[in-house]
Design an enzyme around this catalytic site. Structure first.
Site, PDB file in Angstrom:
ATOM      1  N   ASP A 150       0.071   5.038   1.023  1.00 17.30           N
ATOM      2  CA  ASP A 150      -0.084   5.958   2.155  1.00 17.30           C
ATOM      3  C   ASP A 150      -0.177   5.169   3.462  1.00 17.30           C
ATOM      4  O   ASP A 150      -1.040   4.313   3.620  1.00 17.30           O
ATOM      5  CB  ASP A 150      -1.317   6.835   1.963  1.00 17.30           C
ATOM      6  CG  ASP A 150      -1.242   7.652   0.672  1.00 17.30           C
ATOM      7  OD1 ASP A 150      -0.131   7.946   0.222  1.00 17.30           O
ATOM      8  OD2 ASP A 150      -2.313   7.978   0.119  1.00 17.30           O
ATOM      9  N   ASP A 182       0.878  -1.158   0.000  1.00 16.73           N
ATOM     10  CA  ASP A 182       0.000   0.000   0.000  1.00 16.73           C
ATOM     11  C   ASP A 182       0.926   1.221   0.000  1.00 16.73           C
ATOM     12  O   ASP A 182       2.096   1.112   0.371  1.00 16.73           O
ATOM     13  CB  ASP A 182      -0.887  -0.021   1.247  1.00 16.73           C
ATOM     14  CG  ASP A 182      -1.829   1.165   1.321  1.00 16.73           C
ATOM     15  OD1 ASP A 182      -2.348   1.593   0.281  1.00 16.73           O
ATOM     16  OD2 ASP A 182      -2.023   1.674   2.445  1.00 16.73           O
TER      17      ASP A 182
END
Length: 166
Positions: free
Chosen positions: A12, A10
């Site tokens: 952020d 991922d």
């Protein structure tokens, strides 16, 4: 031909600091310390490293696809100056209420990456900081690790490297 083992990340909250008001420019991007070192460890162990990220900031009208690409280029340039790189960036521009197939926890982006990069999901991992990351990964048969302030990216990478049988 052998398919590639991959670690999906991922963006952020894993690669860079997450902001409640979204990352809207390169100047708001804060890459976490040791990200390059951890990506390099994965790549040296034979993994592709691919970013899978929800970026509803686009369809919220706050930034453009071009700005997201510039932010990803900035991450890539940072990594390259530190001796490593990301093998692919895949993002969903949709808001949660748009009910698309590419927004995590749905696995659309993972399927896209698997097809485009010839990835074996069964020998791959996802590292994320939200349940939606974990749900998307497990729905395609990929192992997943959720990081938090108590379980860092570095610990997740070590867990993956320690679990290898090859």
């Amino acid at each position: 031909m052998n398919k590639f083992k991959t670690v999906f990340l991922d963006r952020d909250g894993v690669i860079n600091k997450e902001r409640s008001d979204y990352i809207k420019s390169i100047s708001e991007l804060e890459i976490f310390p040791n990200v390059a070192k951890n990506i390099e460890l994965l790549k040296n162990a034979g993994f592709l490293v691919v970013v899978i990220t929800n970026q509803s900031v686009i369809n919220r009208g706050l930034i453009t696809h071009e700005t997201v690409d510039q932010i990803h280029d900035s991450i890539q340039n940072y990594l390259k100056t530190n001796g490593t790189s990301i093998d692919g960036f895949f993002y969903c521009p949709h808001k949660p209420n748009e009910n698309c197939n590419c927004r995590k926890p749905k696995p659309g982006l993972l399927h896209q990456a698997i097809l485009e990069l010839d990835i074996d999901p069964k020998s791959s991992w996802m590292i994320g900081d939200n349940n939606s990351d974990i749900e998307a990964a497990t729905s395609i048969g990929c192992q997943a690790i959720k990081i938090s302030k108590d379980f860092s990216l570095g610990k997740a990478v070590r867990k993956i490297l320690d679990s290898r049988t090859d």
